[in-house]
Design an enzyme around this catalytic site. Sequence first.
Site, short mmCIF file in Angstrom:
data_model
loop_
_atom_site.label_atom_id
_atom_site.label_comp_id
_atom_site.label_asym_id
_atom_site.label_seq_id
_atom_site.Cartn_x
_atom_site.Cartn_y
_atom_site.Cartn_z
N HIS A 113 0.82 -1.21 0.00
CA HIS A 113 0.00 0.00 0.00
C HIS A 113 0.86 1.27 0.00
CE1 HIS A 113 -3.07 -2.96 0.95
NE2 HIS A 113 -2.30 -3.33 1.96
N GLU A 124 -1.80 0.55 8.37
CA GLU A 124 -1.00 -0.58 7.88
C GLU A 124 0.12 -0.10 6.98
OE1 GLU A 124 -1.08 -4.20 4.69
OE2 GLU A 124 -3.00 -3.27 5.20
N HIS A 184 2.95 -6.81 4.78
CA HIS A 184 1.59 -6.34 5.02
C HIS A 184 1.20 -6.59 6.47
CE1 HIS A 184 0.03 -5.57 0.86
NE2 HIS A 184 1.11 -6.27 0.57
N GLU A 207 1.67 -11.46 5.92
CA GLU A 207 0.72 -10.72 6.77
C GLU A 207 1.28 -10.86 8.17
OE1 GLU A 207 -2.76 -9.69 4.11
OE2 GLU A 207 -1.75 -8.89 5.91
ZN LIG Z 1 -2.00 -5.09 3.05
#
Ligand SMILES: [Zn+2]
Length: 267
Positions: free
Chosen positions: A59, A96, A153, A232
Amino acid sequence: MIPRRYAVRLAAGAAWAVAVTTVLAGPASATHDFRMPSTGDGGRRGPLAGRTIEIDAGHQLGDHNFPREIARLVPAGGFKKPCNTTGTATNGGYPEATFNWHVARLLRSRLLALGADVRMTRHSNRQDRWGPCVNVRGRDGNRIHADLKISIHGDGSYVAGAHGFHVIAPTNRRPWTHDIFRSSRRLALDTRAALRRVGLHVANYIAGGDGLDFRSDLATINLSNMPTVMVECGNMRNARDAKRMTSRSGRARYARGLAHAVRHFLG
Ligand SMILES: [Zn+2]
């Protein structure tokens, strides 16, 4: 956080390629985060000397400020997906995108100290920036034959008690990932082992509960020609994970684990 299974059949590939090239080649706009050259200056010393590592901090902090730009569909490996998504946050509002950026920079410093050449898919974490798109992140490093790619992430699950990390690797899908699924699986196993070794727990809410997930719907993996995993790191909506992810020592632990994984994978 990586949305699941969002796909549209690839219609006019060629037309899309032209559109993208125009965007990337245009004058550096104030809003788009352009890649800068890698740190490669050769002659580095250390156990990872001569190796090139791609780090993708998922992101961009400003993605939510550019809904039209990030909604634009881009190729994702036989189908299309939105350019990017905004990412999640902790209940306290820690984004995030910022977590990914902090861990990516800590990992970069560690890998540089080990002698590696490091490329980052983005070089800023700003509200007035968006992207790069997931197809750009996927292709980044292909031309220079980087040794591996780690995409960082944080998840955002509202499932009660959901916590822990999981590592995503590609399935065996021609013609996109048949060439990298074995090596990526090995990288995923090394990443899981290394994160566990620094005291982190696998996710209790994903797939088989073994901390691994194999997917075919992610452009960052599908368009990559090198061993690639997406991590993650934890569930940002879980109080305990969020406490670790918002602390310097917690982020340093993720970076340390990921650096161990790279070292182990590259032998
Ligand atoms: Zn993400």
